[in-house]
Motif scaffolding. Structure first.
Motif, short mmCIF file in Angstrom:
data_model
loop_
_atom_site.label_atom_id
_atom_site.label_comp_id
_atom_site.label_asym_id
_atom_site.label_seq_id
_atom_site.Cartn_x
_atom_site.Cartn_y
_atom_site.Cartn_z
N GLU A 1 0.95 -1.02 -0.01
CA GLU A 1 -0.06 -0.02 0.12
C GLU A 1 0.78 1.37 -0.04
O GLU A 1 0.32 2.21 -0.52
N MET A 2 2.16 1.24 0.34
CA MET A 2 3.06 2.27 0.47
C MET A 2 3.96 2.57 -0.62
O MET A 2 4.54 3.43 -1.14
N SER A 3 3.60 1.72 -2.04
CA SER A 3 4.19 1.78 -3.19
C SER A 3 4.22 3.16 -3.65
O SER A 3 5.27 3.76 -4.33
N PRO A 4 2.89 3.68 -3.92
CA PRO A 4 2.82 4.77 -4.53
C PRO A 4 3.54 6.02 -4.02
O PRO A 4 4.08 6.81 -4.58
N LEU A 5 3.53 6.11 -2.49
CA LEU A 5 4.24 6.87 -1.98
C LEU A 5 5.59 6.91 -2.10
O LEU A 5 6.48 7.86 -2.11
#
Length: 497
Positions: A345-349
């Motif tokens: 879930e942190m990949s975009p950030l």
């Protein structure tokens, strides 16, 4: 009393504080539960600012050859720290055990009293002193001192016994660390994210690898929880598919992403420093480095207090200055943890951070934040760009030849830099010569900030308490000297030209 100050904990923070207190003339006793150092090293280096702290006490040569790393990361996103002047990621490949050995030898050379195998049990704060109970090889004993400082790490018994409030966020996951021989692992310096978690691996030499395993499914547990190599090997195999169970673990440990900071660094005669005051996810050697800076900030102030030379309110500035620095430490390590060990879930950030970090302004901000080079204390009114900042490491020229700013700080005294050869300035500072060394020097022409400066008053911790670029005002200087160094004395020693 048994000492002016009792320190509980002989880690880097406690040992650094012991040396700083001794430079200030305080009688120090350090009590440490362990009979011998463990030799284990969670940390493998320290930041650029910590290097400066060691350098200002002449300690860098004690470490041997140090490798400065220009490249570092923020939450696993790599970038070049040298975009900021004097910045670098820090010293790499220095086991914490080596740092502790250097600081212990230094503290002992200054006649600090270090008592190993002495375990803190309880405390009793009196009106004018603190009493502690310790378990020693000879039985239970009582020690008394004017002040007590807890430097016993994240599980600080002093913090608990004194009732300090320690708010923050609970651990969300447990992470494993081990130094393993005989596995021949592929290096994963900045970590590799796989289904099920994240793993890191870095060779330490002699066939030993430092590994970190972060399972996505592992809940947060207590920081003190012991862990076996079997658990570490099983978690590694679950994530990578690689079997390392035949390796030999030199040691294993666990840590969490819990983030906490005490609401006050001082309660009466009891103070906290280092991990006793703040815990966080390890990121870039900041824990050890921040503890060392806590000690450098506190040491000279507490020594002045016990020697009866501290102006009113000086000791209170330890909390006001270092609590703010600790809060920024927790902010950036918490953010790095979200990037570093967060799941898919942190990949975009992470992708966005990779884009932002290409901008030099972002690099400057993050390198200053992580290295500690952006710390600026509120030391009073003034507009000089160096006011409240740390004296930069530079070479100056005096009557006896070149001298570095770091060499001037070796004795742990205040320093007045007379950069305009001003007799009136030296006369105004003369009554404080028992605590402040006045040095008439000139900077190199390549240093525009210093060449535009006529005088600097530097605290023993290296931070600039007063600065001017015009004709020095003697009354302003005396006010600053009184604020940071107390009443004027009558000593005639300490001036050089």
């Amino acid at each position: 009393m048994d000492a002016d100050v009792i320190i509980v904990g002989a880690g880097p923070t406690g040992l650094m504080l012991a040396g700083e207190l001794r430079l200030g003339g305080a009688h120090v006793v350090v009590v440490e539960r362990l009979e011998q150092p463990t030799g284990q090293s969670r940390g493998l280096g320290f930041t650029a600012r910590a290097m400066e702290v060691f350098e200002q006490r002449g300690l860098l040569p004690w470490f041997g050859d140090l490798e400065k790393a220009p490249m570092g990361h923020f939450g696993g996103v790599q970038f070049d720290y040298t975009v900021l002047q004097d910045a670098h990621f820090g010293a790499r490949g220095v086991p914490q055990s080596h740092t502790e050995d250097v600081l212990e030898r230094w503290a002992i050379s200054l006649e600090a009293d270090i008592r190993r195998g002495w375990e803190f049990l309880e405390l009793d704060e009196k009106g004018d002193h603190v009493e502690i109970t310790v378990a020693t090889p000879q039985g239970v004993q009582r020690l008394t001192a004017a002040y007590l400082v807890g430097c016993g790490g994240g599980s600080s018994p002093v913090r608990r016994a004194a009732g300090f409030s320690f708010p923050g966020t609970d651990a969300t996951r447990t992470m494993y660390l081990a130094d393993v021989a005989g596995c021949d692992l592929r290096p994963r310096f900045l970590g590799e994210r796989l289904p099920g978690g994240m793993v890191m691996a870095a060779p330490l030499g002699d066939g030993v690898d430092r590994i970190i395993v972060v399972p996505d499914v592992e809940p947060g547990r207590e920081r003190e929880r012991s862990v076996s190599f079997t658990e570490v090997a099983d978690a590694w195999q679950d994530i990578t598919g690689e079997d390392i169970s035949a390796g030999t673990a030199h040691w294993v440990s666990s840590f969490t992403d819990a983030t906490r900071q005490v609401t006050e660094y001082r309660r009466g005669r009891i103070l906290l420093a280092g991990d006793a005051a703040h815990v966080h996810l390890p990121a870039g050697g900041q824990g050890l480095s921040t503890g060392v800076q806590d000690a450098a900030n506190l040491g000279w102030k507490l020594a002045a207090e016990v020697r009866g030379r501290a102006p009113i309110g000086l000791l209170d500035t330890y909390h006001s200055e270092r609590h703010a620095a600790g809060a920024r430490l927790l902010m950036n390590t918490h953010a790095q943890g979200m990037l570093f060990v967060g799941g898919p879930e942190m990949s975009p950030l992470r992708e966005l951070m990779g884009e932002l970090i290409q901008y030099d302004d972002v690099k400057r901000h993050l390198s200053g934040l992580v290295s500690g080079l952006d710390v600026r204390y509120d030391v009073g009114e003034g507009t000089h760009p160096l006011l409240g900042r740390r004296l930069p490491p530079r070479t100056l020229t005096g009557a006896e030849g070149p001298v570095t700013t770091m060499e001037l700080l070796h004795p742990g005294r205040g320093v007045l830099l007379d950069l305009a050869d001003d007799p009136a300035l030296r006369e105004a500072a003369a009554p404080w010569q028992d605590r402040v060394t006045t040095v008439t020097v000139r900077p190199q022409d390549t240093e525009p900030v210093l060449t535009a400066t006529t005088a600097l008053l530097v605290r023993p911790d290296g931070y600039i308490a007063w600065a001017t670029g015009t004709t020095p005002d003697a009354a302003e200087l005396r006010t600053a000297l009184h604020r940071w160094f107390g009443e004027a004395g009558d000593s005639t020693s300490g001036s050089t030209a």
